[in-house]
Scaffold this motif. Structure first.
Motif, PDB file in Angstrom:
ATOM      1  N   ASP A 134     -26.893  68.208  48.163  1.00 17.69           N
ATOM      2  CA  ASP A 134     -27.542  69.476  48.050  1.00 17.69           C
ATOM      3  C   ASP A 134     -28.528  70.181  48.723  1.00 17.69           C
ATOM      4  OD1 ASP A 134     -28.072  67.651  45.379  1.00 17.69           O
ATOM      5  OD2 ASP A 134     -26.424  69.371  45.056  1.00 17.69           O
ATOM      6  N   LEU A 135     -29.555  69.388  48.900  1.00 21.37           N
ATOM      7  CA  LEU A 135     -30.574  70.525  49.950  1.00 21.37           C
ATOM      8  C   LEU A 135     -31.331  69.280  50.575  1.00 21.37           C
ATOM      9  CD1 LEU A 135     -33.587  70.774  48.251  1.00 21.37           C
ATOM     10  CD2 LEU A 135     -31.689  72.492  46.614  1.00 21.37           C
ATOM     11  N   ARG A 157     -33.913  73.762  43.298  1.00 19.82           N
ATOM     12  CA  ARG A 157     -31.950  72.856  43.409  1.00 19.82           C
ATOM     13  C   ARG A 157     -31.747  74.607  41.867  1.00 19.82           C
ATOM     14  NH1 ARG A 157     -29.346  68.603  40.771  1.00 19.82           N
ATOM     15  NH2 ARG A 157     -27.139  69.121  41.902  1.00 19.82           N
ATOM     16  N   PRO A 162     -32.839  80.092  49.398  1.00 23.59           N
ATOM     17  CA  PRO A 162     -33.340  78.847  50.041  1.00 23.59           C
ATOM     18  C   PRO A 162     -34.895  78.949  50.352  1.00 23.59           C
ATOM     19  CG  PRO A 162     -31.231  79.305  51.627  1.00 23.59           C
ATOM     20  CD  PRO A 162     -31.667  80.085  50.178  1.00 23.59           C
ATOM     21  N   ARG A 188     -30.429  74.879  52.236  1.00 25.69           N
ATOM     22  CA  ARG A 188     -28.867  74.424  51.458  1.00 25.69           C
ATOM     23  C   ARG A 188     -27.825  73.946  52.286  1.00 25.69           C
ATOM     24  NH1 ARG A 188     -28.724  74.735  46.830  1.00 25.69           N
ATOM     25  NH2 ARG A 188     -29.696  75.514  44.887  1.00 25.69           N
TER      26      ARG A 188
END
Length: 190
Positions: A134-135, A157, A162, A188
């Motif tokens: 995800d990130l 999230r 971001p 991200r």
């Protein structure tokens, strides 16, 4: 540049070494302090390399699960190396372990007065970025002292942008009265 593609780990390590040398050579302009660092390099959108010195940290989210990608370099965990170099680790009541009673990390850029007892080689880790990734959150210790990895991932999230996610994390650390420097970047992947 070619060396990077052949051996990314060695290239990152060399870059950290050169950065430390540059900081030390400009001590008269920069002052006697030092700095921690965390770096992330993504190759071909698939291979993520993370390096760090000190207590700046990288945390990856895969499917919402926080995975710490860096190593916190604390004096207590590297006591043997510090003592082998003639230094000592003190731990006064109510305080954290410190190199020679001063510095709360065992690896850092700069800090010339303690350099003979410190290391400036980074811990380097790599992983594959997949469709569950995800990130990535890169942040200084001011964030990590008041929030745990999963909590940071959970907050980041929930915010699509971001930059806004990073600002929200910083605001939360301030709300929790973090007493240390706070810097944060959220990346991200999808």
């Amino acid at each position: 540049m070619r060396e990077f593609w052949v051996d990314p780990k060695r290239s990152i390590s060399n870059a950290y070494e050169k950065t430390d040398e540059a900081i030390l050579s400009h001590e008269s302009d920069l002052g006697r302090g030092g700095s921690t660092s965390v770096t992330a390099v993504l190759i071909n959108g698939q291979r993520l390399w993370v390096a760090n010195l000190g207590d700046s940290r990288a945390v990856l989210s895969k499917g919402g699960e926080a995975i710490q990608m860096s190593t916190d370099h604390e004096p207590s965990t590297e006591r043997v190396s510090i003592e082998h170099k003639g230094g000592f680790v003190s731990n006064m009541p109510g305080d954290v372990p410190r190199v020679n009673g001063q510095l709360a990390v065992s690896r850092a850029f700069g800090d010339k007065s303690l350099k003979s007892h410190l290391r400036s080689d980074p811990a380097i880790h790599d992983t594959t970025v997949d469709n569950k990734t995800d990130l990535l959150v890169l942040a200084s210790d001011g964030l990590w002292k008041v929030m745990d990895n999963q909590e940071v991932v959970d907050i980041a999230r929930r915010i699509k942008d971001p930059q806004k996610a990073a600002k929200r994390l910083i605001a939360e650390a301030l709300k929790r009265e973090s007493k240390d420097d706070i810097s944060c970047v959220v990346v991200r992947f999808r």
